[in-house]
Design a protein around this motif. Sequence first.
Motif, PDB file in Angstrom:
ATOM      1  N   THR A 122       0.917  -1.368   0.128  1.00  8.37           N
ATOM      2  CA  THR A 122      -0.074  -0.114   0.032  1.00  8.37           C
ATOM      3  C   THR A 122       0.646   1.269  -0.027  1.00  8.37           C
ATOM      4  O   THR A 122       0.755   2.154  -0.881  1.00  8.37           O
ATOM      5  CB  THR A 122      -0.839  -0.171   1.199  1.00  8.37           C
ATOM      6  N   VAL A 123       1.828   1.420   0.424  1.00 11.31           N
ATOM      7  CA  VAL A 123       2.706   2.278   0.906  1.00 11.31           C
ATOM      8  C   VAL A 123       4.054   2.445   0.443  1.00 11.31           C
ATOM      9  O   VAL A 123       4.862   1.798   0.778  1.00 11.31           O
ATOM     10  CB  VAL A 123       2.873   2.117   2.140  1.00 11.31           C
ATOM     11  N   ARG A 124       4.240   3.192  -0.545  1.00 10.67           N
ATOM     12  CA  ARG A 124       5.582   2.450  -2.074  1.00 10.67           C
ATOM     13  C   ARG A 124       6.492   3.629  -1.241  1.00 10.67           C
ATOM     14  O   ARG A 124       7.542   3.225  -1.350  1.00 10.67           O
ATOM     15  CB  ARG A 124       5.476   3.140  -2.474  1.00 10.67           C
ATOM     16  N   LYS A 125       7.043   4.908  -0.576  1.00 10.34           N
ATOM     17  CA  LYS A 125       7.158   5.215   1.121  1.00 10.34           C
ATOM     18  C   LYS A 125       8.079   4.829   1.383  1.00 10.34           C
ATOM     19  O   LYS A 125       7.266   4.642   2.001  1.00 10.34           O
ATOM     20  CB  LYS A 125       6.908   6.404   1.128  1.00 10.34           C
ATOM     21  N   PRO A 126       9.362   4.069   1.436  1.00  6.36           N
ATOM     22  CA  PRO A 126      10.209   3.922   2.895  1.00  6.36           C
ATOM     23  C   PRO A 126       9.465   4.026   3.980  1.00  6.36           C
ATOM     24  O   PRO A 126       9.768   5.018   4.393  1.00  6.36           O
ATOM     25  CB  PRO A 126      11.092   4.115   2.197  1.00  6.36           C
ATOM     26  N   PHE A 127       9.226   2.551   4.905  1.00  5.26           N
ATOM     27  CA  PHE A 127       8.262   3.253   6.616  1.00  5.26           C
ATOM     28  C   PHE A 127       9.193   2.228   6.983  1.00  5.26           C
ATOM     29  O   PHE A 127      10.146   1.127   6.569  1.00  5.26           O
ATOM     30  CB  PHE A 127       7.343   3.410   6.113  1.00  5.26           C
ATOM     31  N   VAL A 128       9.604   2.287   8.432  1.00  6.31           N
ATOM     32  CA  VAL A 128       9.744   1.053   9.455  1.00  6.31           C
ATOM     33  C   VAL A 128       8.871   0.916  10.267  1.00  6.31           C
ATOM     34  O   VAL A 128       8.004   1.936  11.342  1.00  6.31           O
ATOM     35  CB  VAL A 128      11.220   1.785   9.825  1.00  6.31           C
ATOM     36  N   PHE A 129       8.895  -0.150  10.298  1.00  9.01           N
ATOM     37  CA  PHE A 129       7.996  -0.708  10.910  1.00  9.01           C
ATOM     38  C   PHE A 129       8.080  -0.929  12.622  1.00  9.01           C
ATOM     39  O   PHE A 129       9.365  -0.931  13.101  1.00  9.01           O
ATOM     40  CB  PHE A 129       7.078  -2.210  11.086  1.00  9.01           C
ATOM     41  N   VAL A 130       7.422  -0.386  13.399  1.00 14.72           N
ATOM     42  CA  VAL A 130       7.457  -0.968  15.022  1.00 14.72           C
ATOM     43  C   VAL A 130       6.758  -2.067  15.487  1.00 14.72           C
ATOM     44  O   VAL A 130       5.400  -2.249  15.203  1.00 14.72           O
ATOM     45  CB  VAL A 130       6.386   0.226  15.965  1.00 14.72           C
ATOM     46  N   GLY A 131       7.137  -3.145  15.577  1.00 16.69           N
ATOM     47  CA  GLY A 131       6.223  -3.886  16.104  1.00 16.69           C
ATOM     48  C   GLY A 131       6.896  -4.753  17.094  1.00 16.69           C
ATOM     49  O   GLY A 131       7.836  -4.640  17.711  1.00 16.69           O
ATOM     50  N   LYS A 132       5.555  -6.039  17.807  1.00 17.91           N
ATOM     51  CA  LYS A 132       6.167  -7.082  18.566  1.00 17.91           C
ATOM     52  C   LYS A 132       7.366  -7.696  18.245  1.00 17.91           C
ATOM     53  O   LYS A 132       7.857  -8.114  17.447  1.00 17.91           O
ATOM     54  CB  LYS A 132       5.108  -7.675  19.213  1.00 17.91           C
ATOM     55  N   LYS A 133       8.288  -7.867  19.813  1.00 18.31           N
ATOM     56  CA  LYS A 133       9.210  -8.474  19.450  1.00 18.31           C
ATOM     57  C   LYS A 133       9.684 -10.289  18.748  1.00 18.31           C
ATOM     58  O   LYS A 133      10.073 -10.402  18.655  1.00 18.31           O
ATOM     59  CB  LYS A 133      10.635  -8.666  20.511  1.00 18.31           C
ATOM     60  N   GLU A 134       8.364 -10.500  19.379  1.00 16.56           N
ATOM     61  CA  GLU A 134       7.809 -11.906  19.260  1.00 16.56           C
ATOM     62  C   GLU A 134       7.917 -12.855  17.898  1.00 16.56           C
ATOM     63  O   GLU A 134       8.584 -14.176  18.057  1.00 16.56           O
ATOM     64  CB  GLU A 134       6.279 -12.115  19.924  1.00 16.56           C
ATOM     65  N   LEU A 135       8.181 -11.641  16.860  1.00 15.21           N
ATOM     66  CA  LEU A 135       7.942 -12.306  15.724  1.00 15.21           C
ATOM     67  C   LEU A 135       9.389 -12.604  15.343  1.00 15.21           C
ATOM     68  O   LEU A 135       9.616 -13.271  14.617  1.00 15.21           O
ATOM     69  CB  LEU A 135       7.471 -10.668  14.539  1.00 15.21           C
ATOM     70  N   VAL A 136      10.424 -12.138  16.112  1.00 19.36           N
ATOM     71  CA  VAL A 136      11.618 -12.132  16.179  1.00 19.36           C
ATOM     72  C   VAL A 136      12.002 -14.158  16.369  1.00 19.36           C
ATOM     73  O   VAL A 136      13.143 -14.704  15.252  1.00 19.36           O
ATOM     74  CB  VAL A 136      12.360 -11.853  17.168  1.00 19.36           C
ATOM     75  N   LYS A 137      10.598 -14.453  17.218  1.00 16.62           N
ATOM     76  CA  LYS A 137      10.912 -15.900  16.923  1.00 16.62           C
ATOM     77  C   LYS A 137      11.008 -17.164  15.409  1.00 16.62           C
ATOM     78  O   LYS A 137      11.019 -18.211  14.877  1.00 16.62           O
ATOM     79  CB  LYS A 137       9.935 -16.742  18.185  1.00 16.62           C
ATOM     80  N   ILE A 138      10.379 -16.429  14.784  1.00 16.24           N
ATOM     81  CA  ILE A 138       9.998 -16.390  13.247  1.00 16.24           C
ATOM     82  C   ILE A 138      11.320 -16.590  12.023  1.00 16.24           C
ATOM     83  O   ILE A 138      12.557 -16.195  12.207  1.00 16.24           O
ATOM     84  CB  ILE A 138       8.812 -16.015  12.395  1.00 16.24           C
ATOM     85  N   PRO A 139      11.295 -18.680  12.225  1.00 15.74           N
ATOM     86  CA  PRO A 139      12.995 -18.458  11.178  1.00 15.74           C
ATOM     87  C   PRO A 139      12.634 -17.747  10.112  1.00 15.74           C
ATOM     88  O   PRO A 139      12.123 -17.028   9.117  1.00 15.74           O
ATOM     89  CB  PRO A 139      12.862 -20.156  10.854  1.00 15.74           C
ATOM     90  N   LEU A 140      14.409 -17.438   9.902  1.00 19.08           N
ATOM     91  CA  LEU A 140      14.607 -16.791   8.980  1.00 19.08           C
ATOM     92  C   LEU A 140      14.044 -15.160   9.017  1.00 19.08           C
ATOM     93  O   LEU A 140      14.868 -14.615   7.969  1.00 19.08           O
ATOM     94  CB  LEU A 140      14.205 -17.609   6.900  1.00 19.08           C
ATOM     95  N   PHE A 141      13.005 -15.166   8.762  1.00 25.32           N
ATOM     96  CA  PHE A 141      11.587 -13.953   8.311  1.00 25.32           C
ATOM     97  C   PHE A 141      12.406 -13.135   9.951  1.00 25.32           C
ATOM     98  O   PHE A 141      12.573 -11.845  10.095  1.00 25.32           O
ATOM     99  CB  PHE A 141      10.525 -14.111   8.675  1.00 25.32           C
TER     100      PHE A 141
END
Length: 248
Positions: free
Chosen positions: A95-114
Motif C-alpha cells: 500500500t505504501v510505496r514510500k520507505p517506512f519502518v515498522f514498530v512491532g512486537k519482538k515475538e515475531l523475531v522467533k519466526i525462522p529466517l523472517f
Amino acid sequence: MRGIKIIFWAVWRVWFYVLMTIPILVMLPFLVASILTESGYPYFFKMARIWAKVILFGMGFYYKIVKDQELEPDKNYMIVANHTSMVDIMLMLITVRKPFVFVGKKELVKIPLFGFFYKRTCILVDRTSSRSKHGVFERAQKRIDQGLSICIFPEGGVPDDESILLDHFKDGAFRLAIDHQLPIVPISFGDNKKRFSYTPFSGSPGLLRVQILSFIETGGKTMADKNSLKDQAWKVIHEQLLEFQKKK
C-alpha cells in the motif's frame, strides 16, 4: 465436505509460511547486503515489497487500494492501521510505496529466517517493559532523521475476540507524531480478518480492500492534543471499516 475444507485450510496455511521463506532464500545475498549499512534500507524496502507481492498473489489474494490523499516523497509520516492478520504486514508494504519502518512486537523475531531480518530492520518493542517502550522513541527519532516514515498498528496487538471490529488505540503512535510533527496517515484494511485471521482452519483467497484516508495534521499540536488525535484516527478508521462491511 467439512473434512475437505480442513485439509485445504491446513495445506493453505502451511503454504503461507513456505511463501514467506522462498523469496527470502532467493534474494538472500541482496537482502543481507542491504542491511549491512543503514543507508541500504531503501533497497531492502524495495525487496520487501517484492516479497510481499509474492506472498499475497501466491495465497490467491488480490487487492484494491483507494487513496483519499497521496503521500509526498519528501515528507515523513506516521502510518497507522487496524491490525487483524499476518497479511497486514504484507499489505502495508504494498500500500505504501514510500520507505517506512515498522514498530512491532519482538515475538515475531522467533519466526525462522523472517525473524532475522525483522530484528535488524524494524523497531522492536516489548510491551511488558517500560524501558523498551521508551527506547522506541529514541530509535524512531533516528529513523525519522534518516528520512523514513514510521508505521504502527496502534491497537497494540490483535484482539483475541474476533468480533471486535477495532480495539482501543494505544498512545505511542500519537506521542511520536506530535513529538516529530508528523502527519498521521490512517489506513483501513477491510478484509484481512475475513481472508486470513489468526483463527486456524478459516479464511479464503479473494479481494483485500484498502482505504488510505485523509491525513490528520499535527503541526502545532502538543501532548495536550494527544487524546483528540488518537480519537480522531480511531473514528475515521472505524467508520471506513463499517463502510467496508456494508459493501461486502
